[in-house]
Enzyme design. Structure first.
Site, short mmCIF file in Angstrom:
data_model
loop_
_atom_site.label_atom_id
_atom_site.label_comp_id
_atom_site.label_asym_id
_atom_site.label_seq_id
_atom_site.Cartn_x
_atom_site.Cartn_y
_atom_site.Cartn_z
N VAL A 13 50.24 43.81 41.62
CA VAL A 13 50.95 43.34 42.80
C VAL A 13 51.49 41.95 42.53
O VAL A 13 50.74 41.06 42.12
CB VAL A 13 50.03 43.33 44.05
CG1 VAL A 13 50.82 42.83 45.27
CG2 VAL A 13 49.46 44.71 44.31
N ASP A 110 39.15 39.45 40.33
CA ASP A 110 39.49 39.97 41.66
C ASP A 110 38.32 39.86 42.62
O ASP A 110 38.49 39.50 43.80
CB ASP A 110 39.97 41.43 41.55
CG ASP A 110 39.01 42.34 40.81
OD1 ASP A 110 38.11 41.83 40.10
OD2 ASP A 110 39.15 43.57 40.92
#
Length: 259
Positions: A13, A110
């Site tokens: 993303v 993440d």
């Protein structure tokens, strides 16, 4: 503007932040062989559709769990935007909160970003559930320290294993069953019930065990593409934030600039 890149095992993303808010985002399948030039062709065309010039990008921060893609993202930033990317958890962008586990360096960027953003947005002890290729459960205490967690197969991985290892079971879409009954009347319904309600039961059971071990009230924050789907059928989540990892990247970039 800040270009934040969140590269997972399945998708990448790219998000543009303006004044701390996401202006726009784009998604592409993860492929460690994709070159910086290929990223640039794709990304700059999408920026032009939004009438955004490459020159507005003044900083780039990257989170990646795919080490082979690192160089290609560096090329993208340096060659096409004139910025050297910083990488979450490294160098000037090192984590500024305690990671209280046996092997702190093994924590995925993440998951650390989710912990960072969740603590910035919510008070008290937290359990962060991230629906990705794997589903992770991360415990963050009231001081913001990362305490550990759980890694479980993602629901798509479970479906892929079921279909690929059986001769007759069909591929079904990941969705909530049409009825509340858990007695399936055909093969597809039985698979949907097993996948969906089985996953809900797993989440509720693990979260109950985590809360019991924490020993204090803990808020559950969900993120990832399937969080909204599951939130419709369970009361286990206190908050759903699809952009938690991206928000963590923006927050880390802001803190890095202030150092």
């Amino acid at each position: 503007m800040l270009l934040a890149v969140d590269m997972g095992n399945t998708n990448v993303v790219f998000a543009l932040f303006e004044d701390g808010e996401i202006r726009t985002r784009w998604r592409i399948a993860t492929d460690p062989r994709r070159t910086g030039d290929e990223y640039a062709v794709w990304l700059i065309q999408l920026m032009q559709i939004e009438k955004i010039e490459p020159a507005v990008i003044t900083q780039m921060i990257v989170s990646t769990v795919v080490p082979r893609a690192r160089h290609n993202l560096e090329v993208l930033g340096q060659k096409y935007f004139g910025v050297t990317p910083i990488f979450a958890g490294e160098g000037v962008a090192e984590w500024d909160f305690p990671i209280d586990v046996d092997q702190p360096r093994s924590l995925g960027a993440d998951r650390a970003l989710n912990a960072l953003a969740a603590h910035a947005k919510h008070d008290g002890d937290l359990i962060v559930v991230d629906f990705g290729t794997a589903t992770t459960f991360d415990v963050v205490d009231f001081r913001g320290a990362y305490k550990g967690g759980i890694i479980a197969p993602g629901i798509n991985l479970s479906l892929e294993a079921l279909v690929s290892q059986t001769a007759k079971l069909p591929r079904v879409a990941i969705d909530a069953p049409h009825t509340s009954s858990v007695v399936g009347r055909n093969t597809e319904d039985q698979m949907m019930i097993g996948l969906f309600w089985g996953y809900v039961a797993m989440m509720e059971g693990l979260i109950a065990r985590l809360r019991a071990e924490i020993g204090r009230p803990a808020k559950v924050v969900a993120t990832g593409g399937l969080a909204i789907l599951f939130d419709q059928k369970t009361e286990i989540f206190d908050a759903v934030d699809a952009d938690l990892t991206l928000e963590g990247l923006a927050l880390l970039a802001e803190r890095t600039n202030a150092r």
